[in-house]
Enzyme design. Structure first.
Site, PDB file in Angstrom:
ATOM      1  N   ASP A  10       1.105  -1.299   0.037  1.00  0.00           N
ATOM      2  CA  ASP A  10       0.379   0.130   0.164  1.00  0.00           C
ATOM      3  C   ASP A  10       0.655   1.427   0.019  1.00  0.00           C
ATOM      4  OD1 ASP A  10      -1.621  -1.037  -0.080  1.00  0.00           O
ATOM      5  OD2 ASP A  10      -2.031  -1.685   1.565  1.00  0.00           O
ATOM      6  N   LYS A  32       0.018  -8.060  -2.369  1.00  0.00           N
ATOM      7  CA  LYS A  32      -0.985  -7.873  -1.666  1.00  0.00           C
ATOM      8  C   LYS A  32      -1.952  -6.529  -1.851  1.00  0.00           C
ATOM      9  CE  LYS A  32      -2.904  -6.698   2.157  1.00  0.00           C
ATOM     10  NZ  LYS A  32      -3.908  -5.006   1.780  1.00  0.00           N
ATOM     11  N   ASP A  59      -6.656  -7.549  -2.376  1.00  0.00           N
ATOM     12  CA  ASP A  59      -7.973  -6.865  -1.288  1.00  0.00           C
ATOM     13  C   ASP A  59      -8.806  -6.109  -1.248  1.00  0.00           C
ATOM     14  OD1 ASP A  59      -8.479  -7.330   1.124  1.00  0.00           O
ATOM     15  OD2 ASP A  59      -6.735  -6.120   2.455  1.00  0.00           O
ATOM     16  N   LYS A  61     -11.679  -5.826  -0.812  1.00  0.00           N
ATOM     17  CA  LYS A  61     -13.048  -6.169   0.537  1.00  0.00           C
ATOM     18  C   LYS A  61     -14.603  -6.252  -0.257  1.00  0.00           C
ATOM     19  CE  LYS A  61      -9.729  -5.931   4.261  1.00  0.00           C
ATOM     20  NZ  LYS A  61      -8.047  -4.466   3.728  1.00  0.00           N
ATOM     21  N   HIS A  63     -17.925  -5.155  -1.387  1.00  0.00           N
ATOM     22  CA  HIS A  63     -19.598  -5.395  -0.147  1.00  0.00           C
ATOM     23  C   HIS A  63     -19.883  -4.353  -0.643  1.00  0.00           C
ATOM     24  CE1 HIS A  63     -20.859  -5.478   4.550  1.00  0.00           C
ATOM     25  NE2 HIS A  63     -21.767  -5.765   3.405  1.00  0.00           N
ATOM     26  N   ASP A  64     -21.411  -5.655  -1.548  1.00  0.00           N
ATOM     27  CA  ASP A  64     -22.575  -4.703  -1.954  1.00  0.00           C
ATOM     28  C   ASP A  64     -23.688  -5.682  -2.082  1.00  0.00           C
ATOM     29  OD1 ASP A  64     -24.285  -2.827  -2.954  1.00  0.00           O
ATOM     30  OD2 ASP A  64     -22.260  -1.655  -3.727  1.00  0.00           O
ATOM     31  N   PRO A  66     -25.556  -8.739  -4.558  1.00  0.00           N
ATOM     32  CA  PRO A  66     -25.138  -9.799  -4.781  1.00  0.00           C
ATOM     33  C   PRO A  66     -24.314  -9.798  -6.706  1.00  0.00           C
ATOM     34  CG  PRO A  66     -26.567 -10.627  -3.537  1.00  0.00           C
ATOM     35  CD  PRO A  66     -26.487  -9.181  -3.277  1.00  0.00           C
ATOM     36  N   THR A  68     -24.482  -6.316  -7.880  1.00  0.00           N
ATOM     37  CA  THR A  68     -22.893  -5.179  -8.088  1.00  0.00           C
ATOM     38  C   THR A  68     -21.646  -5.924  -7.302  1.00  0.00           C
ATOM     39  OG1 THR A  68     -24.609  -4.166  -7.257  1.00  0.00           O
ATOM     40  CG2 THR A  68     -22.157  -3.387  -7.433  1.00  0.00           C
ATOM     41  N   THR A 115      -8.650  -6.610  11.831  1.00  0.00           N
ATOM     42  CA  THR A 115      -7.765  -7.271  12.490  1.00  0.00           C
ATOM     43  C   THR A 115      -7.507  -5.488  13.147  1.00  0.00           C
ATOM     44  OG1 THR A 115      -6.108  -6.700  11.169  1.00  0.00           O
ATOM     45  CG2 THR A 115      -6.855  -8.788  11.590  1.00  0.00           C
ATOM     46  N   GLN A 184      -3.101  -1.676  14.946  1.00  0.00           N
ATOM     47  CA  GLN A 184      -3.902  -3.009  15.105  1.00  0.00           C
ATOM     48  C   GLN A 184      -4.347  -3.954  16.695  1.00  0.00           C
ATOM     49  OE1 GLN A 184      -4.490  -4.518  11.861  1.00  0.00           O
ATOM     50  NE2 GLN A 184      -2.998  -3.927  10.372  1.00  0.00           N
ATOM     51  N   ARG A 205       3.188  -2.761   7.046  1.00  0.00           N
ATOM     52  CA  ARG A 205       4.513  -2.379   8.115  1.00  0.00           C
ATOM     53  C   ARG A 205       6.091  -2.782   8.111  1.00  0.00           C
ATOM     54  NH1 ARG A 205      -0.093   1.338  11.024  1.00  0.00           N
ATOM     55  NH2 ARG A 205      -1.226  -0.364  10.728  1.00  0.00           N
TER      56      ARG A 205
END
Length: 224
Positions: A10, A32, A59, A61, A63-64, A66, A68, A115, A184, A205
């Site tokens: 990232d 990732k 990654d 994630k 979430h919407d 089905p 979409t 996490t 975390q 990190r």
């Protein structure tokens, strides 16, 4: 998988991301790319990182509803990711559609509980039970939905592995014993997670912000 460590890449600048990936490439099993990277660089950025030859863990994630999520999954198939994440809390229909829309070589894994969250966060969002209870419920739902595995903290991976022995399970938020945990809240070491059944170890990190990222990656690799 010979090396289960995936570097969380990232990094806002694409040139810096590529340089970091190249420097640690011999000591990790994959890369990732999360929401920060994808929003900054888009599919073209993913293609550039994929040129380095390491498996890509996308990654996002998802979430919407089905339909979409299925459409989004179809759109990213061209990127040929090895792993893609969806949120288990999106429900069974969403997870089933996500898996059906994924590429043949792509593992779809469900994020259970971030996490960065703990018991108080569950209470504040109206979710009953302990973090362990919540993760186990969602892991069972993900398995019934036909997904390949889940994402959970190292504190739950042992129980998840016993419940879903042949699942493909990802553990993020890992820290070496000598490192600060940062934001975390539920961390373990990479070796602990691997010993307890993790298929993939996501490390960010402790490698990316180290003075010598390649040396940090070698240090983690040596503990496994």
């Amino acid at each position: 998988m010979t090396n289960p460590v995936f570097l969380a890449l990232d990094v806002p600048q694409i040139d810096a991301a590529k340089a970091l990936a190249q420097s640690v490439g011999p000591h990790v099993g994959g890369l990732k790319l999360g929401l920060e990277f994808f929003c900054a660089h888009g599919p073209q950025g993913v293609h550039q990182i994929a040129e380095l030859g390491l498996p890509i863990f996308l990654d996002l994630k998802l979430h919407d509803i089905p339909n979409t999520v299925a459409s989004a999954m179809q759109s990213i198939n061209v990127l040929k990711p090895a792993i893609v994440t969806v949120h288990a809390s999106g429900g069974r229909a969403m997870m089933e559609d996500a898996k059906a829309a994924a590429g043949e070589q792509c593992r779809v894994v469900a994020v259970t509980m971030l996490t960065s969250l703990d018991q108080n966060d569950l209470i504040n969002t109206g979710i009953g039970g302990t973090p362990h209870d919540h993760v186990m419920r969602l892991a069972e739902l993900a398995e019934k939905s036909g997904l390949d595995g889940i994402v959970c903290s190292g504190q739950e991976i042992s129980a998840v592995h016993k419940q879903w022995k042949h699942g493909f399970h990802v553990v993020p938020g890992l820290r070496l014993a000598s490192h600060a945990t940062g934001d975390q809240k539920r961390t373990v070491t990479p070796r602990e997670a691997r010993d307890n059944g993790a298929s993939v170890l996501v490390v960010g990190r402790p490698i990316s912000r180290a003075e010598d990222p390649a040396a940090a990656a070698r240090e983690i690799e040596a503990t496994l």
